[in-house]
Design an enzyme around this catalytic site. Structure first.
Site, PDB file in Angstrom:
ATOM      1  N   LYS A  22     -26.709   2.504   7.249  1.00 43.09           N
ATOM      2  CA  LYS A  22     -25.511   2.981   7.966  1.00 43.09           C
ATOM      3  C   LYS A  22     -25.792   3.181   9.450  1.00 43.09           C
ATOM      4  O   LYS A  22     -25.058   2.685  10.304  1.00 43.09           O
ATOM      5  CB  LYS A  22     -25.035   4.288   7.344  1.00 43.09           C
ATOM      6  N   ASN A  23     -26.864   3.921   9.764  1.00 41.75           N
ATOM      7  CA  ASN A  23     -27.073   4.285  11.159  1.00 41.75           C
ATOM      8  C   ASN A  23     -27.514   3.107  12.028  1.00 41.75           C
ATOM      9  O   ASN A  23     -27.385   3.161  13.250  1.00 41.75           O
ATOM     10  CB  ASN A  23     -28.073   5.445  11.263  1.00 41.75           C
ATOM     11  N   ARG A  93     -19.529   9.731  14.722  1.00 40.76           N
ATOM     12  CA  ARG A  93     -20.539  10.093  15.706  1.00 40.76           C
ATOM     13  C   ARG A  93     -20.842   8.871  16.584  1.00 40.76           C
ATOM     14  O   ARG A  93     -21.006   8.953  17.787  1.00 40.76           O
ATOM     15  CB  ARG A  93     -21.801  10.532  14.947  1.00 40.76           C
ATOM     16  N   CYS A 117     -20.579  14.647  11.633  1.00 39.79           N
ATOM     17  CA  CYS A 117     -20.861  15.861  10.871  1.00 39.79           C
ATOM     18  C   CYS A 117     -21.154  17.026  11.813  1.00 39.79           C
ATOM     19  O   CYS A 117     -21.738  16.840  12.878  1.00 39.79           O
ATOM     20  CB  CYS A 117     -22.052  15.632   9.946  1.00 39.79           C
ATOM     21  N   ARG A 122     -23.938  19.499  19.234  1.00 39.33           N
ATOM     22  CA  ARG A 122     -24.541  18.158  19.289  1.00 39.33           C
ATOM     23  C   ARG A 122     -24.244  17.551  20.662  1.00 39.33           C
ATOM     24  O   ARG A 122     -23.365  16.707  20.821  1.00 39.33           O
ATOM     25  CB  ARG A 122     -24.008  17.268  18.159  1.00 39.33           C
ATOM     26  N   PRO A 123     -24.994  17.990  21.679  1.00 37.63           N
ATOM     27  CA  PRO A 123     -24.701  17.542  23.044  1.00 37.63           C
ATOM     28  C   PRO A 123     -24.971  16.057  23.233  1.00 37.63           C
ATOM     29  O   PRO A 123     -25.687  15.436  22.438  1.00 37.63           O
ATOM     30  CB  PRO A 123     -25.658  18.377  23.895  1.00 37.63           C
ATOM     31  N   ILE A 124     -24.407  15.492  24.304  1.00 41.05           N
ATOM     32  CA  ILE A 124     -24.690  14.095  24.640  1.00 41.05           C
ATOM     33  C   ILE A 124     -25.227  13.992  26.074  1.00 41.05           C
ATOM     34  O   ILE A 124     -25.115  12.960  26.727  1.00 41.05           O
ATOM     35  CB  ILE A 124     -23.440  13.190  24.469  1.00 41.05           C
ATOM     36  N   ASP A 125     -25.814  15.109  26.542  1.00 47.02           N
ATOM     37  CA  ASP A 125     -26.301  15.148  27.922  1.00 47.02           C
ATOM     38  C   ASP A 125     -27.360  14.072  28.199  1.00 47.02           C
ATOM     39  O   ASP A 125     -27.432  13.536  29.307  1.00 47.02           O
ATOM     40  CB  ASP A 125     -26.857  16.539  28.247  1.00 47.02           C
ATOM     41  N   GLN A 126     -28.167  13.740  27.197  1.00 51.79           N
ATOM     42  CA  GLN A 126     -29.223  12.741  27.421  1.00 51.79           C
ATOM     43  C   GLN A 126     -28.643  11.330  27.562  1.00 51.79           C
ATOM     44  O   GLN A 126     -29.164  10.507  28.303  1.00 51.79           O
ATOM     45  CB  GLN A 126     -30.267  12.786  26.298  1.00 51.79           C
ATOM     46  N   ARG A 397     -18.269   8.388   3.714  1.00 51.00           N
ATOM     47  CA  ARG A 397     -18.619   7.953   5.067  1.00 51.00           C
ATOM     48  C   ARG A 397     -19.975   7.261   5.094  1.00 51.00           C
ATOM     49  O   ARG A 397     -20.228   6.426   5.953  1.00 51.00           O
ATOM     50  CB  ARG A 397     -18.656   9.165   6.018  1.00 51.00           C
TER      51      ARG A 397
HETATM   52  C1  UD1 Z   1     -28.523  10.405  14.598  1.00 51.52           C
HETATM   53  C2  UD1 Z   1     -27.978  10.046  13.249  1.00 51.52           C
HETATM   54  C3  UD1 Z   1     -27.939  11.253  12.337  1.00 51.52           C
HETATM   55  C4  UD1 Z   1     -29.307  11.922  12.273  1.00 51.52           C
HETATM   56  C5  UD1 Z   1     -29.867  12.166  13.666  1.00 51.52           C
HETATM   57  C6  UD1 Z   1     -31.309  12.645  13.629  1.00 51.52           C
HETATM   58  C7  UD1 Z   1     -26.481   8.241  13.796  1.00 51.52           C
HETATM   59  C8  UD1 Z   1     -25.077   7.771  13.933  1.00 51.52           C
HETATM   60  N1  UD1 Z   1     -26.641   9.511  13.443  1.00 51.52           N
HETATM   61  O1  UD1 Z   1     -27.627  11.364  15.155  1.00 51.52           O
HETATM   62  O2  UD1 Z   1     -27.531  10.833  11.047  1.00 51.52           O
HETATM   63  O3  UD1 Z   1     -29.197  13.156  11.610  1.00 51.52           O
HETATM   64  O4  UD1 Z   1     -29.829  10.955  14.441  1.00 51.52           O
HETATM   65  O5  UD1 Z   1     -32.117  11.724  12.980  1.00 51.52           O
HETATM   66  O6  UD1 Z   1     -27.410   7.477  13.970  1.00 51.52           O
HETATM   67  N2  UD1 Z   1     -29.653  16.026  21.565  1.00 51.52           N
HETATM   68  C9  UD1 Z   1     -29.504  16.597  22.796  1.00 51.52           C
HETATM   69  N3  UD1 Z   1     -28.879  15.873  23.774  1.00 51.52           N
HETATM   70  C10 UD1 Z   1     -28.408  14.607  23.573  1.00 51.52           C
HETATM   71  C11 UD1 Z   1     -28.585  14.043  22.301  1.00 51.52           C
HETATM   72  C12 UD1 Z   1     -29.209  14.767  21.315  1.00 51.52           C
HETATM   73  O7  UD1 Z   1     -29.904  17.746  23.036  1.00 51.52           O
HETATM   74  O8  UD1 Z   1     -27.866  14.006  24.503  1.00 51.52           O
HETATM   75  C13 UD1 Z   1     -30.350  16.790  20.496  1.00 51.52           C
HETATM   76  C14 UD1 Z   1     -29.431  17.054  19.287  1.00 51.52           C
HETATM   77  O9  UD1 Z   1     -28.658  18.206  19.480  1.00 51.52           O
HETATM   78  C15 UD1 Z   1     -30.440  17.203  18.170  1.00 51.52           C
HETATM   79  C16 UD1 Z   1     -31.549  16.223  18.574  1.00 51.52           C
HETATM   80  O10 UD1 Z   1     -31.376  15.971  19.961  1.00 51.52           O
HETATM   81  O11 UD1 Z   1     -30.964  18.508  18.171  1.00 51.52           O
HETATM   82  C17 UD1 Z   1     -31.525  14.900  17.834  1.00 51.52           C
HETATM   83  O12 UD1 Z   1     -30.241  14.330  17.935  1.00 51.52           O
HETATM   84  P1  UD1 Z   1     -30.016  12.752  17.909  1.00 51.52           P
HETATM   85  O13 UD1 Z   1     -31.279  12.078  17.532  1.00 51.52           O
HETATM   86  O14 UD1 Z   1     -29.359  12.368  19.182  1.00 51.52           O
HETATM   87  O15 UD1 Z   1     -28.979  12.620  16.740  1.00 51.52           O
HETATM   88  P2  UD1 Z   1     -27.706  11.705  16.707  1.00 51.52           P
HETATM   89  O16 UD1 Z   1     -27.938  10.447  17.464  1.00 51.52           O
HETATM   90  O17 UD1 Z   1     -26.491  12.524  17.007  1.00 51.52           O
END
Ligand code: UD1
Length: 418
Positions: A22-23, A93, A117, A122-126, A397
């Site tokens: 899926k991912n 997501r 979920c 779940r920030p997207i700052d990175q 999903r």
């Molecule tokens: C993806 C997976 C999800 C899985 C997760 C961790 C998809 C669609 N989803 O989610 O199923 O549980 O990886 O393996 O592939 N973070 C930040 N800033 C950012 C991005 C992330 O602080 O900009 C933090 C998140 O809050 C979290 C950690 O980094 O604590 C890991 O998140 P991330 O690997 O980005 O997860 P997703 O891509 O959302």
């Protein structure tokens, strides 16, 4: 509304063919927008997230056609819009990958903020930091991510967290960036590697995926191509943990055993017997499994997406187990539901303490998210009596009709409509 109804039964036995990941699929489908050509993607799981993404791709102007149930042709030559504000992607997501793909190809993207979920913040700052480093102006405005760049230029980007989403998104966006982009502290998950391999099939120059440092040399054009998605690590792990939890014997086929090392190691530590071949693993559970401690980590650590299923399994182990969730700050919301089945779990922040050897009994429960739903299915299989699981849409999903595979393994499980 649909429910899953389970009459608990121990000892599931048989074989399961694992679907495509899926991912990986939810990254590779949007990445196809970057190519302005025809891509054929095979081994796609037939799940709700894919249906939602294909709807969004079509609305952007891609011609999407299922050649068969698991093979999708995407012709993104005629993409007419850089704005994705469709209802279909609100719950996804992975909608954020459309930002990387549209920004890379057109220099502009406007995409609804991601859903998915709820595991806390779940920030997207990175992601945004990466796009900005490539030269884009990025803002969040009226619930949309808006990114625009006159030109993208390669940059050195150090991620503060090894985010899967940010790594893939920056990788997709930087395919056309002039010069070289370096992503440090990159995520190493199998689907990061799969997305890089897909981009390279199209003519991109991505090196180092699967390590901490990914290097992308910009190209001026991507062509079309055919690609087969890797097997789903999390679906595979779900069935491996089901074998252990029900004291059964399940062979998972069409898998990459290496991706399962962290799970296999824990199951062996608990006392399960595992047999491994080039593309399969057989897990044999028993009624006297040992308690273990588990810490979720980025790959190659134990996946957070198997944490709820593991918690359920540990309820039937001998002794007290501790789970430490290090990836997300609020991923225990499902414990309330698990307790309705008789599981004895206490949670303190990121730590869950599980008193094993509980006698589980069937109850009416609700899936609070995708993997929590899978955990309740495992719980229902282990429980005496009938378990009724609501909010099945979450399970759909990420699992292709989970009840059908469980039935083939001998489970008494059915889907009912209210
Ligand atoms: C993806 C997976 C999800 C899985 C997760 C961790 C998809 C669609 N989803 O989610 O199923 O549980 O990886 O393996 O592939 N973070 C930040 N800033 C950012 C991005 C992330 O602080 O900009 C933090 C998140 O809050 C979290 C950690 O980094 O604590 C890991 O998140 P991330 O690997 O980005 O997860 P997703 O891509 O959302």
């Amino acid at each position: 509304m649909e429910h899953i109804v389970i009459a608990g039964k121990r000892g599931l036995r048989g074989e399961v063919n694992i679907n495509g990941a899926k991912n990986a699929a939810v990254a590779i489908i949007p990445a196809a927008v970057a190519s302005a050509s025809v891509c054929v993607i095979d081994n796609l799981p037939h799940i709700e997230d894919i249906v939602s993404l294909v709807d969004a791709m079509t609305k952007l102007g891609c011609k999407c056609r299922f050649i068969n149930r698991n093979t999708l042709e995407i012709d993104s030559t005629g993409v007419t819009s850089v704005t994705a504000d469709f209802d279909s992607i609100k719950k996804l997501r992975a909608s954020y990958y459309l930002v990387g793909a549209l920004l890379g190809r057109f220099g502009e993207a406007q995409v609804l903020l991601p859903g998915g979920c709820n595991f806390g913040t779940r920030p997207i700052d990175q992601h945004m930091k990466g796009f900005e480093a490539l030269g884009a102006a990025v803002a969040i405005d009226h619930g949309m991510i808006k990114a625009k760049a006159a030109k993208l230029t390669g940059a050195h980007i150090y991620l503060d967290v090894a985010s899967v989403g940010a790594t893939i998104n920056i990788m997709i966006a930087s395919v056309y960036a002039e010069g070289t982009t370096v992503i440090e502290n990159a995520a190493k998950e199998p689907h990061v590697v799969d997305c890089a391999n897909f981009l390279n099939i199209l003519g991109a120059r991505v090196k180092g995926a699967g390590t901490d440092t990914i290097r992308i040399k910009g190209v001026t054009e991507l062509h079309g191509g055919e690609y087969t998605i890797i097997p789903d690590q999390i679906e595979c792990g779900t069935f491996m943990l089901t074998a252990a939890a029900t004291a059964g014997e399940i062979t998972v086929r069409n898998i990459i055993p290496k991706h399962m090392d962290s799970v296999s190691a824990k199951l062996s530590e608990m006392g399960c017997k595992l047999t491994e071949g080039s593309d399969f693993i057989t897990v044999r559970g028993s009624d006297s499994l040992r308690a273990v401690n588990v810490k979720t980590m980025a790959y190659p650590g134990f996946p957070t997406d198997l944490q709820p299923q593991m918690t359920t399994l540990l309820c039937s182990a001998n002794g007290t187990s501790i789970i430490t969730e290090t990836v997300f700050d609020n991923r225990y919301q499902y414990i309330t539901e698990l307790r309705r089945l008789g599981c004895q779990v206490t949670v303190d922040g990121r730590i869950a303490v599980i008193e094993g050897h509980n006698r589980l009994t069937g109850a009416s429960v609700t899936a609070t998210d995708l993997r929590a739903g899978a955990a309740l299915v495992i719980g229902g299989l282990c429980a005496e009596g009938v378990t009724d699981i609501g909010n099945v849409k979450y399970i759909d999903r990420g699992y292709e009709r989970i009840e059908l595979n469980m039935q083939r393994l001998g489970a008494d499980i059915k889907r009912v409509s209210e």
